[in-house]
Enzyme design. Structure first.
Site, PDB file in Angstrom:
ATOM      1  N   THR A 185       0.831  -1.196   0.000  1.00 15.94           N
ATOM      2  CA  THR A 185       0.000   0.000   0.000  1.00 15.94           C
ATOM      3  C   THR A 185       0.866   1.246   0.000  1.00 15.94           C
ATOM      4  OG1 THR A 185      -0.078   0.042   2.415  1.00 15.94           O
ATOM      5  CG2 THR A 185      -1.808  -1.192   1.289  1.00 15.94           C
ATOM      6  N   GLU A 330      -5.776  -2.951  -2.123  1.00 22.44           N
ATOM      7  CA  GLU A 330      -6.483  -4.068  -1.476  1.00 22.44           C
ATOM      8  C   GLU A 330      -7.598  -4.661  -2.335  1.00 22.44           C
ATOM      9  OE1 GLU A 330      -4.872  -1.556   1.984  1.00 22.44           O
ATOM     10  OE2 GLU A 330      -5.603  -1.233  -0.056  1.00 22.44           O
ATOM     11  N   LYS A 438     -14.283  18.610   9.223  1.00 28.37           N
ATOM     12  CA  LYS A 438     -15.396  18.606  10.167  1.00 28.37           C
ATOM     13  C   LYS A 438     -15.471  19.987  10.815  1.00 28.37           C
ATOM     14  CE  LYS A 438     -14.749  13.682  11.108  1.00 28.37           C
ATOM     15  NZ  LYS A 438     -13.505  13.499  10.327  1.00 28.37           N
ATOM     16  N   TRP A 443     -19.904  17.994   8.056  1.00 28.40           N
ATOM     17  CA  TRP A 443     -18.844  17.534   7.160  1.00 28.40           C
ATOM     18  C   TRP A 443     -18.791  18.399   5.908  1.00 28.40           C
ATOM     19  CZ3 TRP A 443     -19.130  11.421   6.885  1.00 28.40           C
ATOM     20  CH2 TRP A 443     -18.817  10.916   8.161  1.00 28.40           C
TER      21      TRP A 443
END
Length: 542
Positions: A185, A330, A438, A443
């Site tokens: 990753t 993934e 936030k 949001w």
């Protein structure tokens, strides 16, 4: 017994056998590190890959051994892919843009036995060799080179290996449940984690991305994978090109706008794939040269969200359809692709443009959902936001070398993205969980703010971050790189957001910088930007 069907293992070697048998003379065009162009074909790639696999066996490399590559997208890298995986070993693509410490960690964590390297990356080999505990063979991807021989004592040369390989070598009969490749990753925090792909998972992924509702490959395409082969296996494109018999254009180290433009125009590329930062450079080069990129019919954008203005430019100026896709290491990596349905064909221009901004819907073989903070599924109504999770035939279960599962208790993989999903399965990434802003308990999508910022003609690149605020906890701040020759002011950019988002979502500040840091796959390193600019609002009020 009522009857039965043949059972054949799903193996990567079958891809190159098929390509060599039915698309033998289809060209593979490759830009070398020297800048020269090499032209080969699927038949020669198969022959060289088999000889290379036999040569690796003669060196004592065995089934399951990890063989690393440190290389650009070129014909030798392609041959290594098929030789290593087809020969029963594990092809481990390394990201050359990592810090040396991460590079060393990954090589040692993988337990690599051998490494292939392009000359560009010879300094990295020289500088880290003493710390690479398991690598026994260093193989230079080219003919004998005295400079390489002097800098890397004991180096083996790719072209010599091919010459010493066995012409009669046949691909071994493997189990489809054997591992074939390994990617790590590109996380921005902590050590990268390895994802071990299997023949079966990779082959099922290859079928899916080749379908029209995947990435739609065929033998009629000329494909330019700008996405590196070390970035989630170039999104599986080399495998899909072999499966479908497509012509491949391998760009090598030439990832600047001018180099990509010449490859597209000179070789009549019909489909190109890469991250948004690459396409920004390409569009700038095309505008400067006057090229209309007449052959380019489709481009696929992944890695991060593309700005609406970029999609519109490809559509309106270059008659090129942009396909948003989403995935991650993934997920092998494709999770969704934004292909339209029949019912969308008659949409008005603005409605179609809005639909194409999202990351699309999953092909058969993978499933997605969104959940709330307690892990409960939330409605797929196109409005409700939640944590994006997935499961399927090519999704990770357990990271390489780890004992514990990477999945939730009910068997889903949490992607770290926040998204919406509508009733037709079209998914829109609203933000990364760690990047969403936030403010006062509400949001704000950094993706939306960035898309607006880069649509301003004076901005070349922009990142939206949450900066600390004494009242609202966080407020949005734009970190921007000015376009060449442009000098927009902070006030001009802030006012540009008027009527494009709700008033409370308009950024509080714009900070100009010379460059935005990127990771090895072209994604903006927002953690670095938060470290540098996270206190800008507090500092201004001080």
């Amino acid at each position: 017994m009522l009857g039965s069907m043949m059972k054949q293992e799903l193996l990567i070697s079958d891809l190159i056998v098929h390509a060599a048998k039915y698309h033998a003379d289809t060209e593979i065009v490759s830009r070398e590190t020297t800048g020269e162009i090499t032209v080969t074909n699927w038949a020669e790639v198969d022959a060289s890959a088999r000889k290379l696999a036999s040569a690796l066996g003669k060196m004592g490399l065995e089934h399951g051994d990890r063989i690393a590559t440190l290389a650009w997208n070129n014909h030798r890298h392609l041959k290594i892919w098929f030789a290593v995986s087809g020969g029963g070993m594990v092809c481990h693509t390394l990201n050359p843009r990592l810090f040396p410490e991460q590079f060393i960690f990954i090589c040692n964590d993988a337990g690599d036995k051998a490494i292939f390297f392009d000359k560009t990356f010879m300094p990295l080999i020289v500088g880290t060799r003493a710390h690479l505990k398991t690598i026994e063979h260093f193989i230079y991807m080219g003919p004998h080179d005295p400079e390489v021989a002097a800098a890397v004592p004991g180096a083996i040369f790719f072209d010599d290996l091919i010459l010493g390989g066995d012409d009669a070598y046949q691909w071994p009969a493997l189990s489809e449940d054997m591992p074939c490749s390994l990617c790590y990753t590109s996380g921005t925090t902590g050590n990268p984690k390895g994802v071990l792909y299997y023949h079966r998972s990779t082959m099922l992924h290859t079928f899916a991305i080749s379908l029209p509702d995947g990435l739609n490959l065929s033998s009629r395409e000329t494909v330019l994978p700008v996405v590196p082969m070390f970035h989630a296996n170039a999104w599986g494109i080399p495998y899909a090109a072999a499966m479908t018999g497509a012509k491949l254009i391998m760009p090598g180290p030439g990832l600047d706008g001018d180099s990509l433009l010449s490859m597209i125009d000179d070789h009549k590329v019909t489909l190109a794939l890469g991250v948004p930062t690459i396409w920004q450079m390409l569009l700038a080069a095309a505008a400067k040269s006057g090229s209309k990129m007449a052959s380019l019919k489709r481009n696929v954008i992944g890695g991060s969200a593309a700005a609406p203005s970029m999609i519109a430019t490809f559509r309106d100026t270059y008659d090129c359809e942009t396909i948003h896709a989403w995935g991650m290491t993934e997920t092998s990596p494709l999770g969704t692709a934004n292909q339209i349905k029949a019912k969308h064909l008659d949409l008005e221009v603005d409605a179609m443009a809005a639909l194409r901004l999202g990351q699309g819907r999953p092909p058969f073989g993978i499933d997605i959902r969104i959940v709330d903070d307690q892990g409960n599924p939330v409605p797929h109504d196109g409005k409700t936001e939640g944590a994006l999770q997935c499961r399927g035939h090519w999704v990770v279960d357990t990271y390489f070398g780890k004992d514990s599962s990477a999945l939730t208790d009910d068997g889903w993989f949490d992607t770290g993205d926040v998204s919406t999903i509508d009733a037709d399965g079209y998914m829109v990434i609203r933000d990364r969980t760690k990047d969403i802003i936030k403010s006062g308990g509400e949001w704000i999508s950094s993706v939306d703010l960035e898309g607006i910022a880069v649509s301003h003609p004076g901005i070349a690149m922009a990142a939206a971050i949450g900066a600390k605020h004494p009242k609202w906890d966080e407020r949005p701040v734009i970190v921007a790189v000015r376009a060449d020759g442009a000098s927009p002011s902070e006030e001009e950019i802030i006012s540009y957001f008027t009527n494009k988002v709700a008033k409370w979502q308009v950024p509080d500040a714009v900070v100009f910088t010379d460059a935005i840091p990127l990771n090895g796959t072209g994604k903006m390193l927002k953690n670095k930007l938060r470290e540098q600019f996270g206190n800008v609002l507090i500092d201004r009020d001080a």
